[in-house]
Design a protein around this motif. Structure first.
Motif: not given
Length: 666
Positions: A442-465
């Motif tokens: 579960s710790s591995q899957l929680a890490a993946y989930d956390k990484q996905a949420k962070a990446l979603h935000k980073n996609i918006e901030s880096y590529f959104g324009a």
């Protein structure tokens, strides 16, 4: 220039008023084939690719101004390797040889032949007539197709006396053998055989028929020539096509979309080669055989195969991931973009194209939809490795750095592109779903989930324009010209900028009568980006816009001037019928129109998009998630009634609001 601009304005007005339509040369037959009734608008020439396990052929065909038929057959033998044994090292030859040219009727050739119909149904059928004299007439029917399992392309000829008097027919003995230069072959000299089968001299009375055949085959030195039963071979080809058409059956009120989907299953699934490295799906196009790519195979076509239930397709998908898994390494050096030459060599000339993200995305989606726990366990280490590779390549803004994208430098992609990060995001989400069913920590899957949420935000901030006035995405940092791949986030469930993105995609800057331009202001289009965009527009709920453009695109590709499949690109490749693009068309239906998103080995969510002009859609004999089932969506009293049946069992029967998502456990 002004004239072109006015034409574009008129065309766009047709889009806005719902009258978007293409000019048709072909029509759909009751059995699902398509035909061109040759009456006028000639000369006209086209090309189509067909494939079997050991051969592929591109038929360059057409009708001249005088009504005569022209055919040039390009044959490709993927396992007859040439030197240097690189990506393009399949033995290829073009043959202008046609058996009918050697046949004599009443002592003369069939030079007065006039074509009146050409039909495509996974084979090519050409029907023509030759007037020999006032009372002598014959019809000739050709059926051309690749062998399912032999290294040969076959032709069946049916000559019928439709005149009032008997005619004398002479079909000659003919066998031509080419021994290729041994210094140019990995296995030395190859033997190419062209022959007529069924040679005879016969008096053909009125209404009588005569059947004969032709074959072009290729062998390694010392290989035994196959005993040829072309009727049996033709039936095998028909059975293969029937297997595609009798599974994963789309039923909508639009016959063009239904038929385009049926044809897309053929081209998507037929292009698989039985190599010494195992089953390998190949793009084709007289260039790409006996090899696999991280985009065409891992990303585009492999996630589709489980829905079709074609075991050769599933086998090729699993085999491709096993090949990529060979290159996992503890140093996390990049995996190759392509594994070539039947699996014995690699290509990575564009550097890191985001290949690990492509493989992670494709392997996780394939494993979920396949529903086979043993296969999923086998693929899990590859998925883990690719996700970790992507994590290690995040830049200081939290998006994935890569040297290029799948266009390999044809257009700029910066040091980090939108496509790679979007695929990585989807792969993380799929890994969470898959890991739960495989009972990973579960710790591995929680890490993946956390990484996905962070990446979603980073996609918006880096590529959104704001690009060219549209609130959408810059494809890479500093990109100020619209790119077609801005559609990628829509296909992975990121809808933050859907309005501006859709407006940009269908603006005159990107959309043309041939679909999306790769970059605004260019003349280059690649169908793959159009197919991704149509899937994404359905997925985010813009159903009415998506259906109009899907109808136009389908009509253009199935019934227009270059048929019957999705194409690769133009001007590069002369609009080749590369195979994986047809898989992407099918995914518009499975993941776009029906909104299927795998959430487990036996579960998925369903978000059907029923256009207002339709009251019912069905997808029957779906083979995914370890089961066979039907999906039916019917509009009743302002709601959508979703019914899923597996055999005699009703898995789900539920009325939901338009746009609602339903969870399904098979």
């Amino acid at each position: 220039m002004k004239t072109n601009y006015l034409v574009l304005l008129f065309w766009l007005a047709c889009v806005c008023t719902g009258t978007l339509a293409a000019q048709n040369r072909w029509s759909i037959n009751p059995g699902g084939s398509i035909s061109w009734q040759v009456k006028d608008c000639i000369p006209h020439y086209d090309h189509v690719e067909m494939s079997g396990l050991k051969v592929s052929t591109v038929l360059r065909y057409g009708v001249n101004a005088d009504g005569s038929f022209v055919l040039n057959k390009s044959l490709i033998w993927p396992m007859l390797r040439t030197i240097p044994n690189n990506t393009h090292a399949s033995l290829m030859r073009r043959f202008a040889w046609n058996a009918s040219d050697m046949v004599a009727v009443n002592g003369q050739s069939l030079s007065g032949e006039k074509v009146h119909k050409i039909t495509l149904d996974g084979t090519m059928i050409v029907e023509s007539t030759a007037d020999l004299s006032r009372k002598s007439q014959v019809t000739l029917t050709r059926i051309i197709f690749p062998s399912v399992s032999n290294p040969a392309v076959y032709e069946k000829y049916i000559l019928c006396n439709t005149g009032e008097s008997a005619v004398n027919v002479e079909v000659p003995v003919s066998r031509s053998v080419i021994e290729t230069d041994p210094s140019m072959g990995v296995d030395g000299s190859y033997k190419l055989i062209s022959e007529i089968i069924g040679s005879t001299t016969k008096l053909l009375r009125p209404k009588e028929e005569l059947v004969f055949y032709a074959s072009i085959s290729g062998y390694k030195k010392g290989e035994t020539e196959q005993e040829i039963d072309i009727e049996k071979e033709l039936q095998a080809r028909k059975d293969l096509i029937a297997g595609f058409w009798d599974n994963l059956i789309l039923e909508t009120p639009d016959p063009v979309i239904n038929t385009m989907f049926a044809f897309a299953k053929i081209r998507g699934a037929e292009s698989i080669y039985d190599t010494k490295g195992g089953l390998m799906h190949g793009p084709g196009g007289e260039s790409y055989y006996a090899a696999i790519w991280a985009n065409d195979q891992a990303e585009y076509i492999n996630p589709f195969f489980p829905y079709l239930g074609y075991e050769v397709g599933n086998g090729s998908a699993l085999n491709s991931f096993k090949h990529f898994a060979r290159f996992m390494n503890p140093e996390y050096e990049k995996i190759p973009s392509s594994i070539i030459a039947e699996g014995i060599d690699v290509w990575g000339g564009a550097g890191d194209r985001g290949d690990a993200a492509m493989v992670a995305y494709g392997a996780s989606r394939y494993a979920l939809a396949r529903g086979d726990k043993a296969e999923a366990e086998e693929l899990w280490p590859l998925i883990e490795w690719c996700l970790e590779y992507c994590r290690r390549n995040l830049n200081d803004k939290g998006v994935v750095a890569s040297d290029a994208d799948e266009l390999e430098g044809r257009f700029p992609a910066g040091e980090a592109n939108l496509c790679t990060s979007s695929l990585y995001y989807d792969a993380l989400r799929s890994a969470v779903y898959l890991g739960k069913d495989l009972r990973k920590p579960s710790s591995q899957l929680a890490a993946y989930d956390k990484q996905a949420k962070a990446l979603h935000k980073n996609i918006e901030s880096y590529f959104g324009a704001k690009v060219e006035g549209f609130d959408t995405y810059q494809y890479y940092d500093g990109n100020d010209v619209l790119r077609s791949w801005i559609s990628i986030p829509l296909t992975v469930g990121i809808y933050d900028r859907k309005e501006g993105t859709i407006d940009a995609l269908f603006s005159p800057r990107l959309w043309t009568e041939n679909g999306l331009l790769t970059q605004a202001g260019s003349e280059t289009f690649w169908d793959r980006s159009t197919l991704y965009a149509l899937r994404g527009v359905f997925a985010c709920g813009e159903t009415e816009k998506a259906i109009e453009y899907l109808k136009f695109y389908s009509n253009q590709r199935l019934l227009g001037e270059h048929v019957p499949y999705a194409i690769e690109a133009w001007p590069e490749g002369s609009q080749r019928h590369l195979s994986a693009e047809s898989g992407l068309y099918c995914r518009i239906i499975t993941e776009g129109l029906f909104g299927i998103r795998p959430t487990g080995l036996s579960s998925f969510t369903l978000t059907p998009r029923l256009p207002t002009e339709w009251n019912k859609i069905s997808l029957r004999k779906v083979q995914a998630f370890g089961s066979t089932f039907d999906i039916e969506v019917v509009r009743e009293n302002g709601k959508q009634v979703v019914t899923i049946k597996s055999g005699d069992k009703t898995v789900l029967h539920k009325a939901v609001k338009e746009g609602a998502t339903v969870s399904v456990n098979i």
